[in-house]
Design a protein around this motif. Structure first.
Motif, mmCIF file in Angstrom:
data_model
loop_
_atom_site.group_PDB
_atom_site.id
_atom_site.type_symbol
_atom_site.label_atom_id
_atom_site.label_comp_id
_atom_site.label_asym_id
_atom_site.label_seq_id
_atom_site.Cartn_x
_atom_site.Cartn_y
_atom_site.Cartn_z
ATOM 1 N N ARG A 50 0.707 -1.021 -0.205
ATOM 2 C CA ARG A 50 0.053 0.011 0.073
ATOM 3 C C ARG A 50 0.680 1.055 -0.201
ATOM 4 O O ARG A 50 0.629 2.667 -0.367
ATOM 5 N N ASP A 51 2.304 1.418 0.415
ATOM 6 C CA ASP A 51 3.137 2.376 0.153
ATOM 7 C C ASP A 51 3.311 2.892 -0.870
ATOM 8 O O ASP A 51 4.065 3.672 -1.399
ATOM 9 N N ILE A 52 3.448 1.898 -2.231
ATOM 10 C CA ILE A 52 4.126 1.861 -3.585
ATOM 11 C C ILE A 52 2.941 2.234 -4.393
ATOM 12 O O ILE A 52 1.606 2.201 -4.200
ATOM 13 N N THR A 53 2.768 3.661 -4.786
ATOM 14 C CA THR A 53 2.181 4.265 -6.257
ATOM 15 C C THR A 53 2.207 3.939 -7.051
ATOM 16 O O THR A 53 0.934 3.575 -8.071
ATOM 17 N N GLN A 54 3.553 3.703 -7.616
ATOM 18 C CA GLN A 54 3.509 3.636 -8.650
ATOM 19 C C GLN A 54 4.885 2.441 -9.297
ATOM 20 O O GLN A 54 5.729 2.461 -8.445
ATOM 21 N N TRP A 55 5.709 1.609 -10.302
ATOM 22 C CA TRP A 55 6.574 1.169 -10.437
ATOM 23 C C TRP A 55 6.355 0.304 -11.506
ATOM 24 O O TRP A 55 5.591 0.380 -12.568
ATOM 25 N N VAL A 56 7.562 0.474 -11.655
ATOM 26 C CA VAL A 56 8.102 -0.281 -12.921
ATOM 27 C C VAL A 56 9.514 -1.443 -12.358
ATOM 28 O O VAL A 56 9.736 -1.339 -12.344
ATOM 29 N N ILE A 57 9.193 -1.719 -13.737
ATOM 30 C CA ILE A 57 9.684 -3.524 -13.265
ATOM 31 C C ILE A 57 10.367 -3.814 -14.779
ATOM 32 O O ILE A 57 10.388 -3.842 -15.946
ATOM 33 N N TRP A 58 11.759 -4.154 -14.738
ATOM 34 C CA TRP A 58 12.426 -3.939 -16.279
ATOM 35 C C TRP A 58 13.176 -5.401 -15.872
ATOM 36 O O TRP A 58 14.394 -5.337 -15.289
ATOM 37 N N GLU A 59 12.876 -6.221 -16.469
ATOM 38 C CA GLU A 59 13.308 -8.264 -16.740
ATOM 39 C C GLU A 59 14.085 -8.232 -18.196
ATOM 40 O O GLU A 59 13.707 -7.436 -18.761
ATOM 41 N N SER A 60 15.386 -8.506 -17.600
ATOM 42 C CA SER A 60 16.761 -8.461 -18.215
ATOM 43 C C SER A 60 16.582 -9.882 -18.327
ATOM 44 O O SER A 60 17.282 -10.617 -17.288
ATOM 45 N N GLU A 61 17.097 -11.206 -19.594
ATOM 46 C CA GLU A 61 17.638 -11.905 -19.555
ATOM 47 C C GLU A 61 18.808 -12.417 -20.701
ATOM 48 O O GLU A 61 18.599 -11.243 -21.721
ATOM 49 N N PHE A 62 19.700 -12.232 -20.414
ATOM 50 C CA PHE A 62 20.759 -12.131 -21.364
ATOM 51 C C PHE A 62 21.353 -13.004 -21.259
ATOM 52 O O PHE A 62 21.631 -14.326 -19.970
ATOM 53 N N PHE A 75 12.334 -0.353 -30.043
ATOM 54 C CA PHE A 75 13.964 -0.225 -29.390
ATOM 55 C C PHE A 75 14.616 -2.452 -30.141
ATOM 56 O O PHE A 75 15.824 -2.335 -29.507
ATOM 57 N N THR A 76 14.130 -2.935 -30.595
ATOM 58 C CA THR A 76 14.749 -4.373 -30.869
ATOM 59 C C THR A 76 15.274 -4.069 -31.965
ATOM 60 O O THR A 76 15.000 -3.503 -32.860
ATOM 61 N N ASN A 77 16.394 -4.549 -31.717
ATOM 62 C CA ASN A 77 18.091 -4.463 -32.086
ATOM 63 C C ASN A 77 18.645 -6.050 -32.360
ATOM 64 O O ASN A 77 19.658 -6.182 -31.579
ATOM 65 N N VAL A 78 17.718 -6.441 -32.965
ATOM 66 C CA VAL A 78 18.189 -8.271 -32.925
ATOM 67 C C VAL A 78 18.322 -8.763 -34.420
ATOM 68 O O VAL A 78 18.211 -9.026 -35.438
ATOM 69 N N ASP A 79 20.013 -9.295 -34.627
ATOM 70 C CA ASP A 79 20.728 -10.612 -35.779
ATOM 71 C C ASP A 79 20.187 -11.996 -35.087
ATOM 72 O O ASP A 79 20.198 -12.140 -34.670
ATOM 73 N N PRO A 80 19.196 -12.146 -36.491
ATOM 74 C CA PRO A 80 18.863 -13.878 -36.074
ATOM 75 C C PRO A 80 19.317 -14.749 -36.148
ATOM 76 O O PRO A 80 19.572 -15.955 -35.048
ATOM 77 N N ALA A 138 20.061 -10.022 -25.714
ATOM 78 C CA ALA A 138 18.791 -10.022 -24.683
ATOM 79 C C ALA A 138 18.074 -9.765 -24.765
ATOM 80 O O ALA A 138 17.548 -9.509 -25.673
ATOM 81 N N SER A 139 16.981 -10.021 -23.721
ATOM 82 C CA SER A 139 15.583 -9.974 -23.730
ATOM 83 C C SER A 139 15.644 -9.529 -22.401
ATOM 84 O O SER A 139 15.285 -10.075 -21.789
ATOM 85 N N ASN A 140 14.221 -8.003 -23.218
ATOM 86 C CA ASN A 140 14.002 -7.389 -22.030
ATOM 87 C C ASN A 140 12.488 -7.274 -21.906
ATOM 88 O O ASN A 140 12.405 -6.958 -23.492
ATOM 89 N N ARG A 141 12.013 -6.721 -20.994
ATOM 90 C CA ARG A 141 10.126 -7.006 -20.952
ATOM 91 C C ARG A 141 10.288 -5.510 -19.456
ATOM 92 O O ARG A 141 10.273 -5.807 -19.025
ATOM 93 N N LEU A 142 9.211 -4.570 -19.955
ATOM 94 C CA LEU A 142 9.308 -3.363 -19.592
ATOM 95 C C LEU A 142 7.742 -3.892 -18.730
ATOM 96 O O LEU A 142 6.534 -3.414 -19.691
ATOM 97 N N ILE A 143 7.338 -3.344 -17.623
ATOM 98 C CA ILE A 143 5.640 -3.848 -17.207
ATOM 99 C C ILE A 143 6.062 -2.283 -15.976
ATOM 100 O O ILE A 143 6.945 -2.194 -15.595
ATOM 101 N N ASP A 153 3.421 -2.703 -20.982
ATOM 102 C CA ASP A 153 4.249 -4.296 -21.226
ATOM 103 C C ASP A 153 4.757 -4.406 -22.321
ATOM 104 O O ASP A 153 4.015 -4.126 -23.286
ATOM 105 N N ARG A 154 5.811 -4.191 -22.475
ATOM 106 C CA ARG A 154 6.134 -3.940 -23.982
ATOM 107 C C ARG A 154 7.709 -4.889 -23.936
ATOM 108 O O ARG A 154 8.603 -4.868 -22.441
ATOM 109 N N THR A 155 8.273 -5.515 -24.726
ATOM 110 C CA THR A 155 8.823 -6.307 -24.718
ATOM 111 C C THR A 155 10.153 -6.114 -26.096
ATOM 112 O O THR A 155 9.928 -5.697 -26.959
ATOM 113 N N ARG A 156 11.691 -6.090 -25.745
ATOM 114 C CA ARG A 156 11.926 -6.124 -26.940
ATOM 115 C C ARG A 156 13.517 -7.282 -27.164
ATOM 116 O O ARG A 156 13.781 -7.256 -25.722
ATOM 117 N N GLU A 157 14.227 -7.487 -27.736
ATOM 118 C CA GLU A 157 15.246 -7.881 -28.499
ATOM 119 C C GLU A 157 16.435 -7.111 -28.194
ATOM 120 O O GLU A 157 15.992 -6.640 -29.956
#
Length: 183
Positions: free
Chosen positions: A10-22, A107-112, A151-156, A162-166
């Motif tokens: 209840r003390d948190i009014t806003q938050w951002v999570i940047w999940e990163s897999e490397f 902002f996806t910038n990945v070489d397959p 790297a695969s990143n997800r911003l929530i 809820d955005r994802t980029r590689e």
């Protein structure tokens, strides 16, 4: 689990999570021989916590702090509580995070090839380097280091983003020896 802990505090009014897999792949060579090979994997969550800060008689203030949680870490709730306490020590003018309806660039910038075949890509590049050096006179590869990172990143966010980029990255370090035969 992290999202639920943030939503239920209840003390948190806003938050951002940047999940990163490397995922990293590395090969080291010395005088034409493979010296070392290494693979690294890392998963983490970079969290920005925002909480109201008391400001009697003044404009609303928002305290903010950042914490990082790594995969396997225990007692995440205590880390979040400590972050809230830290955020409440200082404040800036309050603001709101953008919502999911905003226009966001891709902002996806990945070489397959790097993402899907990292070891084959490194091996091909190592072979191409050796072939190029073999065509030269009096030059040899003293050492080389090839690094491929994916790297695969997800911003929530608490506002519904809820955005994802590689992204992928290839770097190398090459040391060549030259001998003109006169030394």
């Amino acid at each position: 689990q992290i999202k639920a802990l943030l939503e239920n505090n209840r003390d948190i009014t806003q938050w951002v999570i940047w999940e990163s897999e490397f995922n990293g792949h590395q090969i080291y060579t010395s005088l034409g021989e493979q010296e070392a090979i290494r693979a690294t994997d890392r998963r983490s969550w970079h969290i920005i916590l925002m909480t109201p800060v008391s400001n009697p008689g003044g404009e609303p203030l928002l305290g903010q702090t950042e914490i990082e949680i790594v995969e396997g870490e225990r007692d995440i709730a205590s880390r979040i509580s400590a972050g809230v306490a830290q955020a409440q020590l200082h404040g800036s003018p309050a603001y709101s995070l953008p919502g999911p309806d905003e226009e966001y660039p891709d902002f996806t910038n990945v070489d397959p090839e790097i993402r899907d075949n990292p070891w084959q890509t490194i091996s091909r590049l190592k072979d191409e380097l050796q072939e190029a050096v073999d065509k030269e006179t009096n030059i040899e590869v003293a050492s080389s280091e090839f690094f491929i990172n994916f790297a695969s990143n997800r911003l929530i966010s608490s506002t519904g983003i809820d955005r994802t980029r590689e992204s992928s990255k290839l770097t190398w370090d090459i040391c060549l020896l030259y001998n003109d035969g006169k030394a």
